[in-house]
Design a protein around this motif. Structure first.
Motif, mmCIF file in Angstrom:
data_model
loop_
_atom_site.group_PDB
_atom_site.id
_atom_site.type_symbol
_atom_site.label_atom_id
_atom_site.label_comp_id
_atom_site.label_asym_id
_atom_site.label_seq_id
_atom_site.Cartn_x
_atom_site.Cartn_y
_atom_site.Cartn_z
ATOM 1 N N PHE A 160 36.217 54.071 34.212
ATOM 2 C CA PHE A 160 36.450 54.460 35.609
ATOM 3 C C PHE A 160 37.844 55.057 35.789
ATOM 4 C CE2 PHE A 160 38.126 53.230 39.817
ATOM 5 C CZ PHE A 160 37.262 53.964 40.625
ATOM 6 N N GLN A 161 38.845 54.444 35.157
ATOM 7 C CA GLN A 161 40.214 54.956 35.269
ATOM 8 C C GLN A 161 40.358 56.321 34.616
ATOM 9 O OE1 GLN A 161 42.583 51.738 33.643
ATOM 10 N NE2 GLN A 161 43.312 51.219 35.695
ATOM 11 N N SER A 162 39.694 56.542 33.516
ATOM 12 C CA SER A 162 39.821 57.839 32.855
ATOM 13 C C SER A 162 39.087 58.927 33.631
ATOM 14 C CB SER A 162 39.314 57.772 31.425
ATOM 15 O OG SER A 162 37.926 57.521 31.407
ATOM 16 N N VAL A 163 37.983 58.568 34.282
ATOM 17 C CA VAL A 163 37.244 59.556 35.072
ATOM 18 C C VAL A 163 38.008 59.925 36.337
ATOM 19 C CG1 VAL A 163 35.147 59.878 36.453
ATOM 20 C CG2 VAL A 163 34.992 58.939 34.158
ATOM 21 N N THR A 164 38.566 58.924 37.010
ATOM 22 C CA THR A 164 39.252 59.183 38.274
ATOM 23 C C THR A 164 40.744 59.428 38.098
ATOM 24 O OG1 THR A 164 39.612 56.825 38.633
ATOM 25 C CG2 THR A 164 37.602 57.795 39.565
ATOM 26 N N GLN A 165 41.279 59.246 36.911
ATOM 27 C CA GLN A 165 42.705 59.410 36.601
ATOM 28 C C GLN A 165 43.595 58.496 37.436
ATOM 29 O OE1 GLN A 165 43.655 63.578 36.759
ATOM 30 N NE2 GLN A 165 42.506 64.011 34.899
ATOM 31 N N ILE A 166 43.086 57.322 37.770
ATOM 32 C CA ILE A 166 43.883 56.294 38.443
ATOM 33 C C ILE A 166 44.482 55.407 37.365
ATOM 34 C CG2 ILE A 166 43.825 54.299 39.987
ATOM 35 C CD1 ILE A 166 41.437 55.575 41.386
ATOM 36 N N GLN A 167 45.791 55.277 37.339
ATOM 37 C CA GLN A 167 46.456 54.453 36.326
ATOM 38 C C GLN A 167 47.148 53.262 37.002
ATOM 39 O OE1 GLN A 167 45.969 54.943 33.137
ATOM 40 N NE2 GLN A 167 44.750 56.741 33.637
ATOM 41 N N GLU A 168 46.356 52.340 37.472
ATOM 42 C CA GLU A 168 46.871 51.153 38.137
ATOM 43 C C GLU A 168 46.608 49.945 37.241
ATOM 44 O OE1 GLU A 168 48.768 48.871 40.812
ATOM 45 O OE2 GLU A 168 48.556 51.042 41.003
ATOM 46 N N ALA A 169 47.665 49.200 36.909
ATOM 47 C CA ALA A 169 47.530 48.074 35.972
ATOM 48 C C ALA A 169 46.713 46.931 36.570
ATOM 49 C CB ALA A 169 48.903 47.583 35.559
ATOM 50 N N THR A 170 46.876 46.675 37.856
ATOM 51 C CA THR A 170 46.144 45.564 38.464
ATOM 52 C C THR A 170 44.659 45.867 38.584
ATOM 53 O OG1 THR A 170 46.624 46.411 40.673
ATOM 54 C CG2 THR A 170 48.126 44.756 39.775
ATOM 55 N N LEU A 171 44.291 47.128 38.547
ATOM 56 C CA LEU A 171 42.884 47.494 38.631
ATOM 57 C C LEU A 171 42.108 46.981 37.420
ATOM 58 C CD1 LEU A 171 40.779 49.052 40.269
ATOM 59 C CD2 LEU A 171 41.335 51.063 38.912
ATOM 60 N N SER A 172 42.760 46.861 36.292
ATOM 61 C CA SER A 172 42.059 46.352 35.109
ATOM 62 C C SER A 172 42.149 44.837 34.990
ATOM 63 C CB SER A 172 42.622 46.997 33.849
ATOM 64 O OG SER A 172 43.965 46.628 33.658
ATOM 65 N N PHE A 173 43.193 44.234 35.537
ATOM 66 C CA PHE A 173 43.386 42.794 35.356
ATOM 67 C C PHE A 173 42.520 41.959 36.289
ATOM 68 C CE2 PHE A 173 45.562 38.845 36.529
ATOM 69 C CZ PHE A 173 45.533 38.212 35.307
ATOM 70 N N VAL A 174 42.525 42.279 37.547
ATOM 71 C CA VAL A 174 41.837 41.443 38.546
ATOM 72 C C VAL A 174 40.327 41.364 38.300
ATOM 73 C CG1 VAL A 174 41.365 41.169 41.018
ATOM 74 C CG2 VAL A 174 43.660 41.787 40.249
ATOM 75 N N PRO A 175 39.618 42.483 38.086
ATOM 76 C CA PRO A 175 38.176 42.341 37.818
ATOM 77 C C PRO A 175 37.876 41.558 36.533
ATOM 78 C CG PRO A 175 38.689 44.596 38.383
ATOM 79 C CD PRO A 175 39.983 43.889 38.208
ATOM 80 N N LYS A 176 38.722 41.724 35.515
ATOM 81 C CA LYS A 176 38.510 40.960 34.276
ATOM 82 C C LYS A 176 38.691 39.469 34.516
ATOM 83 C CE LYS A 176 40.715 43.825 31.214
ATOM 84 N NZ LYS A 176 41.444 44.113 29.988
ATOM 85 N N ALA A 177 39.704 39.113 35.281
ATOM 86 C CA ALA A 177 39.947 37.693 35.567
ATOM 87 C C ALA A 177 38.788 37.091 36.361
ATOM 88 C CB ALA A 177 41.254 37.531 36.328
ATOM 89 N N ILE A 178 38.292 37.824 37.341
ATOM 90 C CA ILE A 178 37.168 37.332 38.139
ATOM 91 C C ILE A 178 35.906 37.223 37.283
ATOM 92 C CG2 ILE A 178 35.638 37.923 40.059
ATOM 93 C CD1 ILE A 178 38.127 39.127 41.439
ATOM 94 N N ALA A 179 35.648 38.224 36.463
ATOM 95 C CA ALA A 179 34.448 38.209 35.621
ATOM 96 C C ALA A 179 34.510 37.105 34.573
ATOM 97 C CB ALA A 179 34.267 39.565 34.955
ATOM 98 N N CYS A 180 35.679 36.885 33.995
ATOM 99 C CA CYS A 180 35.809 35.801 33.004
ATOM 100 C C CYS A 180 35.627 34.440 33.666
ATOM 101 C CB CYS A 180 37.148 35.889 32.294
ATOM 102 S SG CYS A 180 37.225 37.227 31.109
ATOM 103 N N GLY A 181 36.137 34.294 34.874
ATOM 104 C CA GLY A 181 35.907 33.054 35.615
ATOM 105 C C GLY A 181 34.435 32.831 35.896
ATOM 106 N N ALA A 182 33.731 33.910 36.268
ATOM 107 C CA ALA A 182 32.291 33.802 36.513
ATOM 108 C C ALA A 182 31.540 33.483 35.220
ATOM 109 C CB ALA A 182 31.777 35.102 37.120
ATOM 110 N N ALA A 183 31.958 34.084 34.113
ATOM 111 C CA ALA A 183 31.317 33.799 32.829
ATOM 112 C C ALA A 183 31.507 32.334 32.449
ATOM 113 C CB ALA A 183 31.868 34.712 31.743
ATOM 114 N N LEU A 184 32.697 31.802 32.674
ATOM 115 C CA LEU A 184 32.930 30.381 32.393
ATOM 116 C C LEU A 184 32.115 29.494 33.320
ATOM 117 C CD1 LEU A 184 36.770 30.229 31.724
ATOM 118 C CD2 LEU A 184 34.927 29.797 30.108
#
Length: 90
Positions: free
Chosen positions: A38-62
């Motif tokens: 998504f970041q490469s397609v839209t050229q958005i380079q925001e660090a929190t954009l990759s961290f927050v969804p991963k943290a939420i998804a890992c919490g859901a996986a656990l």
């Protein structure tokens, strides 16, 4: 305790640790890939954009895999404790 038994216990420990880490690692891998795409397609380079969804998804996986993980770990520990007299007799 023979060297074969030690290798078997080590192999079982590595297998159970791989099984325990697989749900969270695969979830983080999938979400990370999707976010980076998504970041490469839209050229958005925001660090929190990759961290927050991963943290939420890992919490859901656990949350979803936690019961299975606990059951697997308890089974492994019980089997290991049941083997102690056999291992000490060898």
């Amino acid at each position: 305790m023979t060297d074969t038994q030690i290798v078997e216990i080590g192999l079982q420990a590595m297998t159970i640790s791989a099984k325990m880490s697989a749900p969270t690692l695969l979830t983080a891998l999938g979400i990370g890939f999707a976010i980076s795409l998504f970041q490469s397609v839209t050229q958005i380079q925001e660090a929190t954009l990759s961290f927050v969804p991963k943290a939420i998804a890992c919490g859901a996986a656990l949350l979803f895999a936690g019961n299975w993980m606990l059951h697997e770990m308890m089974t492994y520990t019980t089997q290991l404790f049941e083997k102690i007299p056999q291992l000490l007799a060898s």
